[in-house]
Design an enzyme around this catalytic site. Structure first.
Site, PDB file in Angstrom:
ATOM      1  CB  VAL A  79      10.958 -19.073 -79.681  1.00 34.45           C
ATOM      2  CG1 VAL A  79      11.479 -18.084 -80.718  1.00 34.45           C
ATOM      3  CG2 VAL A  79      10.015 -18.356 -78.731  1.00 34.45           C
ATOM      4  CB  CYS A 108       7.433 -14.995 -71.592  1.00 36.26           C
ATOM      5  SG  CYS A 108       8.153 -15.978 -72.911  1.00 36.26           S
ATOM      6  CE  LYS A 131       8.906 -11.399 -75.747  1.00 39.23           C
ATOM      7  NZ  LYS A 131       7.624 -11.908 -76.232  1.00 39.23           N
ATOM      8  CG  LEU A 162       6.044 -17.258 -80.640  1.00 35.30           C
ATOM      9  CD1 LEU A 162       5.630 -18.169 -79.511  1.00 35.30           C
ATOM     10  CD2 LEU A 162       6.696 -18.070 -81.734  1.00 35.30           C
ATOM     11  CE  LYS A 163      -2.029 -14.594 -78.655  1.00 39.52           C
ATOM     12  NZ  LYS A 163      -1.775 -13.782 -79.850  1.00 39.52           N
ATOM     13  CG  ASN A 193       6.388 -10.411 -72.658  1.00 38.98           C
ATOM     14  OD1 ASN A 193       5.440 -10.396 -73.443  1.00 38.98           O
ATOM     15  ND2 ASN A 193       7.285 -11.376 -72.649  1.00 38.98           N
ATOM     16  N   GLY A 237      -7.606 -13.783 -62.170  1.00 33.68           N
ATOM     17  CA  GLY A 237      -7.345 -15.222 -62.093  1.00 33.68           C
ATOM     18  C   GLY A 237      -6.412 -15.566 -60.963  1.00 33.68           C
ATOM     19  CE  LYS A 284      -0.272 -19.136 -73.788  1.00 35.64           C
ATOM     20  NZ  LYS A 284      -0.264 -17.920 -74.562  1.00 35.64           N
TER      21      LYS A 284
END
Ligand code: NAD
Length: 432
Positions: A11, A261, A205, A151-152, A209, A254, A321
């Site tokens: 970040v 996070c 936030k 952000l991702k 999430n 999945g 990921k």
């Protein structure tokens, strides 16, 4: 504007580089001298697409600098961002020791009015705690602002430069105006800057999430029911996603969510609700579902082979990921640990996370040079992360390399019929 960003992780480094990209003068502070030395040489310690070029360019143009000296950063800047880690503490709550240590140290170095901005993900009430800590250490005026980051990883630069929204908790007009000015170049496309109180900003936030994690666990359960009743989760997902009230994002079944996070933020939200005598029942279930989902791929392997003892398993994808090298809470970790405990050998490949994986598994597993090398002599392939390069492989080459052509696909990246017509035994998630 003159800005300091404390903490140069996923970040802080992205935020620092993007603020510099828009013409601000940014000094990034980190307590890790090795990291700072690397950054000063124009090398970045993490993998994030586009970040290295942006850091190099802004560093060369002298808008972006790096130091271990917090006092230097604080004294040069008007706005100071805290972007250090807030890992899960022993009881599941967010551990604020790094945030509060930075607050204390920066207060000691203050030389005039400063805006201190919490960018780390922190529980409700942290802005007030930070305010108290600073007040104890300085007589200079200051404001504390809450500015959670959305952000991702893997798309961090784009997300930061073109955010869906900017959330700012500011409780006095001076800091509110400065934050609006700082973010105005990032919101020219019309994205809103949402001004609110600090507690609401802090909660945004976690709520975002937790919602995303809930969608993932929900869809994983739908997928498990598909397996039980003989339905196809792809078809169900398409139909459900076409409802405009629901939409298509975050509905892919999945092997469970991971990363730095979702797991920690879900736990922390449960915890801080609990501290106020509220039991967040859905989130307890979201977490429990995720834990059991991480065990499903290995259960499918055990069911197929009977025993995994002596089996050689290729694993494609280690990062939590695609497009990141981050393996924090990655589902690949418990999967590989399970395979090793069951007596299998693991030959792993990931386009970016090999170095991180070596730090976790050492010599316990084999590290392949590329995706195909992992397949040599394999009894099966397990797909754990859906990197683009795995999507259109050379099936003939795969079949020749593998001892037996069996694929366990934890991300549903292939079409079951076409894989079977190519001679593979193909086992995926929620699809017959
Ligand atoms: P990170 O672990 O990658 O980076 C944290 C950095 O802070 C490290 O470089 C560490 O050396 C440094 N640091 C720790 N204590 C320090 C101190 N006292 N002084 C100076 N530097 C110090 O963490 P991250 O992934 O960047 O996450 C930071 C925060 O942002 C967390 O609260 C996280 O929840 C939140 N967040 C993360 C993401 C993400 O995708 N990673 C997205 C949004 C929000």
């Amino acid at each position: 504007m003159k800005i300091a960003v404390v903490g140069t992780g996923y970040v802080g480094l992205v935020a620092g580089a993007c603020f510099a990209e828009n013409g601000n003068e940014v000094i990034c502070v980190d307590k890790d001298p090795a990291k700072v030395r690397m950054l000063q040489k124009g090398k970045i310690p993490i993998y994030e697409p586009g970040l290295e070029e942006m850091v190099k360019r802004n560093h060369a143009e002298k808008r972006l600098s790096f130091t271990t000296a917090l006092a230097k950063g604080v004294q040069q800047a008007q706005i100071i961002f805290i972007a250090v880690g807030t890992p899960t503490g022993e009881d599941g709550s967010a551990d604020l020791q790094h945030v509060l240590a930075v607050a204390r140290d920066l207060a000691k170095a203050m030389n005039g009015y400063k805006v201190v901005v919490n960018k780390s993900t922190v529980p409700v009430g942290t802005a007030a705690k930070v305010r108290d800590v600073i007040r104890r250490e300085t007589t200079h005026p200051f404001s504390v602002v809450s500015n959670p980051e959305f952000l991702k990883q893997g798309a961090a630069i784009d997300d930061f430069m073109k955010p869906d929204r900017v959330v700012v908790g500011a409780e006095d007009p001076r800091s509110a105006e400065l934050m609006k000015e700082l973010y105005s170049p990032f919101t020219r496309t019309g994205a809103p800057i949402m001004m609110m109180d600090c507690a609401s900003a802090e909660l945004c936030k976690y709520a975002a999430n937790a919602m995303l994690a809930t969608r993932i666990s929900f869809m994983n359960e739908v997928s498990n029911v598909c397996e039980a009743v003989g339905a196809n989760v792809d078809q169900v997902r398409h139909a459900v996603a076409s409802d405009r009230r629901i939409g298509p994002s975050f509905l892919f079944p999945g092997v469970g969510y991971g990363g730095s996070c979702f797991p920690k933020d879900v736990k922390a939200m449960v915890r801080f609700a609990e501290e106020k005598d509220y039991e967040f029942q859905i989130l307890n279930a979201v977490e429990a579902v995720n834990e059991s989902q991480k065990k499903r791929l290995i259960a499918k392997m055990e069911k197929h082979f009977g025993s995994l003892k002596g089996k050689r398993i290729a694993v494609w994808g280690l990062a939590f990921k695609p497009k990141t090298d981050d393996m924090r809470e990655a589902p690949a970790v418990p999967l590989i640990q399970g395979l090793l405990a069951a007596g299998a050998s693991v030959h792993a490949y990931d386009p970016e996370a090999m170095k991180v994986a070596k730090g976790i598994f050492g010599s316990k597993i084999h590290y392949a040079e590329n995706a195909y090398a992992a397949l040599t002599g394999a009894d099966a392939l397990a797909i754990v992360t859906e990197w683009s390069e795995f999507r259109e492989p050379d099936y003939g080459r795969m079949r020749k390399l593998m001892r037996s052509p069996v694929i366990f696909d934890g991300r549903n990246i292939y079409n079951p019929e076409s894989l079977r017509s190519q001679g593979f035994t193909y086992i995926s998630m929620g699809r017959p």
